[in-house]
Design a protein around this motif. Structure first.
Motif, PDB file in Angstrom:
ATOM      1  N   GLU A  69       0.831  -1.201   0.000  1.00 36.37           N
ATOM      2  CA  GLU A  69       0.000   0.000   0.000  1.00 36.37           C
ATOM      3  C   GLU A  69       0.865   1.250   0.000  1.00 36.37           C
ATOM      4  O   GLU A  69       0.541   2.245  -0.669  1.00 36.37           O
ATOM      5  N   SER A  70       1.950   1.247   0.755  1.00 35.94           N
ATOM      6  CA  SER A  70       2.818   2.420   0.801  1.00 35.94           C
ATOM      7  C   SER A  70       3.455   2.677  -0.563  1.00 35.94           C
ATOM      8  O   SER A  70       3.523   3.821  -1.023  1.00 35.94           O
ATOM      9  N   TYR A  71       3.921   1.621  -1.221  1.00 26.94           N
ATOM     10  CA  TYR A  71       4.531   1.776  -2.540  1.00 26.94           C
ATOM     11  C   TYR A  71       3.517   2.250  -3.582  1.00 26.94           C
ATOM     12  O   TYR A  71       3.898   2.874  -4.582  1.00 26.94           O
ATOM     13  N   CYS A  72       2.235   1.937  -3.364  1.00 25.01           N
ATOM     14  CA  CYS A  72       1.191   2.228  -4.361  1.00 25.01           C
ATOM     15  C   CYS A  72       0.451   3.540  -4.115  1.00 25.01           C
ATOM     16  O   CYS A  72      -0.455   3.870  -4.884  1.00 25.01           O
ATOM     17  N   THR A  73       0.789   4.263  -3.073  1.00 19.78           N
ATOM     18  CA  THR A  73      -0.014   5.437  -2.733  1.00 19.78           C
ATOM     19  C   THR A  73       0.848   6.654  -2.431  1.00 19.78           C
ATOM     20  O   THR A  73       2.009   6.545  -2.050  1.00 19.78           O
ATOM     21  N   THR A  74       0.222   7.811  -2.592  1.00 20.34           N
ATOM     22  CA  THR A  74       0.848   9.079  -2.270  1.00 20.34           C
ATOM     23  C   THR A  74      -0.216  10.018  -1.727  1.00 20.34           C
ATOM     24  O   THR A  74      -1.414   9.835  -1.986  1.00 20.34           O
ATOM     25  N   SER A  75       0.197  11.008  -0.956  1.00 23.08           N
ATOM     26  CA  SER A  75      -0.769  11.910  -0.312  1.00 23.08           C
ATOM     27  C   SER A  75      -1.312  12.977  -1.247  1.00 23.08           C
ATOM     28  O   SER A  75      -2.273  13.668  -0.909  1.00 23.08           O
ATOM     29  N   ALA A  76      -0.722  13.115  -2.435  1.00 19.36           N
ATOM     30  CA  ALA A  76      -1.183  14.095  -3.415  1.00 19.36           C
ATOM     31  C   ALA A  76      -1.207  13.450  -4.792  1.00 19.36           C
ATOM     32  O   ALA A  76      -0.416  12.539  -5.066  1.00 19.36           O
ATOM     33  N   PRO A  77      -2.085  13.891  -5.679  1.00 19.27           N
ATOM     34  CA  PRO A  77      -2.141  13.298  -7.019  1.00 19.27           C
ATOM     35  C   PRO A  77      -0.819  13.466  -7.758  1.00 19.27           C
ATOM     36  O   PRO A  77      -0.102  14.447  -7.580  1.00 19.27           O
ATOM     37  N   GLY A  78      -0.478  12.488  -8.597  1.00 18.95           N
ATOM     38  CA  GLY A  78       0.732  12.567  -9.389  1.00 18.95           C
ATOM     39  C   GLY A  78       1.782  11.591  -8.928  1.00 18.95           C
ATOM     40  O   GLY A  78       1.672  10.956  -7.878  1.00 18.95           O
ATOM     41  N   ASP A  79       2.853  11.471  -9.730  1.00 14.76           N
ATOM     42  CA  ASP A  79       3.936  10.561  -9.401  1.00 14.76           C
ATOM     43  C   ASP A  79       4.666  11.042  -8.162  1.00 14.76           C
ATOM     44  O   ASP A  79       4.890  12.243  -7.970  1.00 14.76           O
ATOM     45  N   ARG A  80       5.088  10.072  -7.363  1.00 11.54           N
ATOM     46  CA  ARG A  80       5.789  10.418  -6.131  1.00 11.54           C
ATOM     47  C   ARG A  80       7.248  10.755  -6.403  1.00 11.54           C
ATOM     48  O   ARG A  80       7.820  11.655  -5.804  1.00 11.54           O
ATOM     49  N   GLY A  81       7.868   9.996  -7.311  1.00 10.53           N
ATOM     50  CA  GLY A  81       9.279  10.186  -7.571  1.00 10.53           C
ATOM     51  C   GLY A  81      10.118   9.544  -6.483  1.00 10.53           C
ATOM     52  O   GLY A  81       9.619   9.110  -5.447  1.00 10.53           O
ATOM     53  N   ASP A  82      11.400   9.469  -6.690  1.00 13.81           N
ATOM     54  CA  ASP A  82      12.306   8.856  -5.734  1.00 13.81           C
ATOM     55  C   ASP A  82      13.063   9.928  -4.964  1.00 13.81           C
ATOM     56  O   ASP A  82      13.344  11.006  -5.476  1.00 13.81           O
ATOM     57  N   THR A  83      13.394   9.623  -3.733  1.00 16.93           N
ATOM     58  CA  THR A  83      14.217  10.521  -2.935  1.00 16.93           C
ATOM     59  C   THR A  83      15.362   9.728  -2.348  1.00 16.93           C
ATOM     60  O   THR A  83      15.284   8.521  -2.164  1.00 16.93           O
ATOM     61  N   ALA A  84      16.435  10.411  -2.047  1.00 17.03           N
ATOM     62  CA  ALA A  84      17.629   9.732  -1.544  1.00 17.03           C
ATOM     63  C   ALA A  84      17.409   9.145  -0.162  1.00 17.03           C
ATOM     64  O   ALA A  84      18.046   8.168   0.224  1.00 17.03           O
ATOM     65  N   SER A  85      16.489   9.727   0.602  1.00 17.62           N
ATOM     66  CA  SER A  85      16.315   9.297   1.988  1.00 17.62           C
ATOM     67  C   SER A  85      15.373   8.112   2.141  1.00 17.62           C
ATOM     68  O   SER A  85      15.310   7.503   3.201  1.00 17.62           O
ATOM     69  N   ASN A  86      14.628   7.783   1.095  1.00 14.06           N
ATOM     70  CA  ASN A  86      13.656   6.700   1.192  1.00 14.06           C
ATOM     71  C   ASN A  86      14.002   5.559   0.260  1.00 14.06           C
ATOM     72  O   ASN A  86      14.817   5.697  -0.658  1.00 14.06           O
ATOM     73  N   GLY A  87      13.341   4.400   0.483  1.00 16.80           N
ATOM     74  CA  GLY A  87      13.450   3.312  -0.469  1.00 16.80           C
ATOM     75  C   GLY A  87      12.843   3.758  -1.791  1.00 16.80           C
ATOM     76  O   GLY A  87      11.981   4.642  -1.834  1.00 16.80           O
ATOM     77  N   ARG A  88      13.271   3.152  -2.863  1.00 15.52           N
ATOM     78  CA  ARG A  88      12.810   3.570  -4.187  1.00 15.52           C
ATOM     79  C   ARG A  88      11.292   3.458  -4.299  1.00 15.52           C
ATOM     80  O   ARG A  88      10.730   2.378  -4.224  1.00 15.52           O
ATOM     81  N   GLY A  89      10.637   4.579  -4.494  1.00 14.39           N
ATOM     82  CA  GLY A  89       9.192   4.599  -4.627  1.00 14.39           C
ATOM     83  C   GLY A  89       8.428   4.453  -3.328  1.00 14.39           C
ATOM     84  O   GLY A  89       7.206   4.298  -3.332  1.00 14.39           O
ATOM     85  N   TRP A  90       9.112   4.545  -2.202  1.00 14.91           N
ATOM     86  CA  TRP A  90       8.471   4.356  -0.903  1.00 14.91           C
ATOM     87  C   TRP A  90       7.543   5.527  -0.588  1.00 14.91           C
ATOM     88  O   TRP A  90       7.913   6.691  -0.736  1.00 14.91           O
ATOM     89  N   GLY A  91       6.321   5.208  -0.126  1.00 18.01           N
ATOM     90  CA  GLY A  91       5.337   6.251   0.130  1.00 18.01           C
ATOM     91  C   GLY A  91       5.253   6.714   1.558  1.00 18.01           C
ATOM     92  O   GLY A  91       4.419   7.556   1.888  1.00 18.01           O
ATOM     93  N   GLY A  92       6.081   6.184   2.439  1.00 15.54           N
ATOM     94  CA  GLY A  92       6.051   6.578   3.846  1.00 15.54           C
ATOM     95  C   GLY A  92       5.910   5.374   4.748  1.00 15.54           C
ATOM     96  O   GLY A  92       5.296   4.368   4.378  1.00 15.54           O
ATOM     97  N   ASP A  93       6.494   5.463   5.930  1.00 14.86           N
ATOM     98  CA  ASP A  93       6.466   4.341   6.861  1.00 14.86           C
ATOM     99  C   ASP A  93       5.041   3.978   7.256  1.00 14.86           C
ATOM    100  O   ASP A  93       4.154   4.839   7.352  1.00 14.86           O
ATOM    101  N   VAL A  94       4.824   2.696   7.497  1.00 19.83           N
ATOM    102  CA  VAL A  94       3.480   2.163   7.741  1.00 19.83           C
ATOM    103  C   VAL A  94       3.035   2.456   9.165  1.00 19.83           C
ATOM    104  O   VAL A  94       3.728   2.151  10.133  1.00 19.83           O
ATOM    105  N   ASN A  95       1.853   3.051   9.286  1.00 20.73           N
ATOM    106  CA  ASN A  95       1.207   3.312  10.569  1.00 20.73           C
ATOM    107  C   ASN A  95      -0.251   2.924  10.408  1.00 20.73           C
ATOM    108  O   ASN A  95      -1.025   3.640   9.763  1.00 20.73           O
ATOM    109  N   THR A  96      -0.640   1.789  10.968  1.00 17.72           N
ATOM    110  CA  THR A  96      -2.007   1.303  10.754  1.00 17.72           C
ATOM    111  C   THR A  96      -3.038   2.038  11.606  1.00 17.72           C
ATOM    112  O   THR A  96      -4.225   1.699  11.569  1.00 17.72           O
ATOM    113  N   ASN A  97      -2.611   3.049  12.354  1.00 16.71           N
ATOM    114  CA  ASN A  97      -3.575   3.949  12.989  1.00 16.71           C
ATOM    115  C   ASN A  97      -4.284   4.802  11.947  1.00 16.71           C
ATOM    116  O   ASN A  97      -5.416   5.239  12.153  1.00 16.71           O
ATOM    117  N   VAL A  98      -3.584   5.069  10.843  1.00 12.36           N
ATOM    118  CA  VAL A  98      -4.096   5.973   9.812  1.00 12.36           C
ATOM    119  C   VAL A  98      -5.034   5.214   8.883  1.00 12.36           C
ATOM    120  O   VAL A  98      -4.671   4.168   8.327  1.00 12.36           O
TER     121      VAL A  98
END
Length: 408
Positions: free
Chosen positions: A189-218
């Protein structure tokens, strides 16, 4: 999703009888050999309201937790971020959030349209999507039984899952292997989603295509109105994400995300086709038109993804040996609700019934005694399993109606 489901011509199968045995009632399993000749109609779900849970699991009536679909990177590591997973423990499946959403929706009708059209529709059943899924797929359940708590207030039935302390402990103390496999789905789910429309892109600080650490409270949840047969149902459920450009206040842009082992042979294919029943029914009930499945290696590496249109999923299994039939599920669901309406009786609305599925056997229902009621209330300020504030808001008309019916 089609507005109505129709059966192919088939032999009419007798409806399983409702039987009373001393202190409880039973409903026998349906036949799986014939499709019903006249299955109940199912109405396209209509969204009523949405709500979000924050990272601290605080309920808010906004879309702050809404996520947008993006294509995951090929070969993504579904074990990435596992050591940072914030997992909310399993709890008793209370209806409180759904009831708050329903109450808010009704108030919005009266505030926005002060006329006779502002009256909320009469509801026969109110529950979570997961519970309706369990009910509808029960004819094909071979291993896992379940228990529900059921209350009847006026002509509305409220259904919550019953979990004992031992069952909750079992769900929360997972074997390391099962815990990691569970995490793979959230990571997808994290790899497949982003908080805003459009491609997420890659960043040096995250895994490739990572959408954010998993928190099942959300969570982002939708509450819909639908009908099975002649009974109107309100269902609430979590929505994984939406397609950008299709989200417009309806269910049309909803996307469900699932993971499964890569198919390596006939045995894997048969296992996956059985899983498709639950995938299908979960999305069907909430009006989700698309399911994206990520296939993975045992090591957690993503190999391929495939998009399924919900309405077309039954075609993937039709005609195969041992295939499931959604028409049998819908017919069984209608019979199950008829069983509740004919069995669960109360004069005050405060009684709680325990409804139990025994796989391959059927359904039993019995009214709880004082000790059972105390267990359901769990030391909380409740009437049965309904929160007191909701009882005070909803019950007076039902209570007056019951009192009138009891008068000679």
């Amino acid at each position: 999703m089609a507005q109505k489901r129709k059966a192919d011509d088939a032999e009419l199968v007798d409806r399983p009888p409702i039987r009373k045995r001393s202190s409880y009632f039973t409903l026998q399993y349906p036949s799986l050999s014939h499709a019903p000749s006249k299955p109940p109609l199912f109405q396209q779900p209509t969204q009523l309201v949405t709500f979000s849970y924050t990272p601290d699991h605080v309920l808010e009536f906004n879309d702050s937790a809404l996520r947008y679909f993006v294509d995951p990177p090929h070969g993504a590591d579904l074990g990435y971020g596992y050591d940072r997973w914030i997992r909310r423990p399993d709890e008793r499946g209370r209806l409180d959030a759904l009831l708050m959403a329903w109450s808010r929706f009704k108030k919005s009708l009266s505030e926005g349209h002060p006329s006779s059209q502002s009256k909320p529709p009469d509801i026969s059943v109110m529950t979570w999507r997961g519970i309706m899924t369990k009910i509808l797929i029960a004819p094909y359940e071979e291993r896992d039984g379940w228990e529900l708590n059921v209350m009847r207030v006026g002509e509305t039935f409220y259904l919550e899952e019953h979990l004992t302390d031992a069952k909750l402990q079992e769900k929360n103390i997972m074997e390391p292997r099962h815990r990691l496999q569970s995490y793979y789905g959230y990571a997808f789910e994290s790899y497949c989603t982003t908080s805003a429309p459009g491609d997420r892109g890659d960043t040096a600080s995250n895994g490739r295509g990572w959408g954010g650490d998993v928190n099942t409270n959300v969570q982002w949840c939708s509450v819909v109105k639908t009908k099975l047969g002649d009974r109107r149902i309100v269902i609430g459920g979590e929505v994984d994400c939406v397609r950008a450009g299709r989200h417009s206040g309806s269910t049309d842009g909803f996307v469900e995300l699932k993971t499964s082992m890569a198919i390596r042979g006939l045995s894997d294919e048969e296992k996956f086709e059985k899983k498709l029943l639950k995938f299908y029914m979960q999305s069907f009930l909430l009006g989700v038109p698309e399911i994206v499945v990520g296939f993975r290696k045992p090591s957690g590496q993503l190999t391929t993804t495939q998009s399924f249109q919900t309405v077309q999923i039954p075609r993937h299994v039709r005609g195969k040996p041992g295939a499931w039939d959604p028409l049998i599920c819908l017919d069984w669901g209608d019979r199950f609700l008829s069983f509740l309406f004919n069995t669960v009786q109360t004069k005050t609305g405060k009684d709680v019934w325990r409804v139990t599925l025994t796989p391959k056997v059927g359904i039993t229902a019995t009214m709880l005694d004082g000790a059972g009621m105390e267990e359901v209330m769990g030391g909380e300020d409740r009437i049965g399993f309904l929160p007191r504030w909701y009882w005070d808001e909803e019950a007076p008309p039902a209570r007056e109606e019951a009192e009138l019916e009891s008068q000679p």
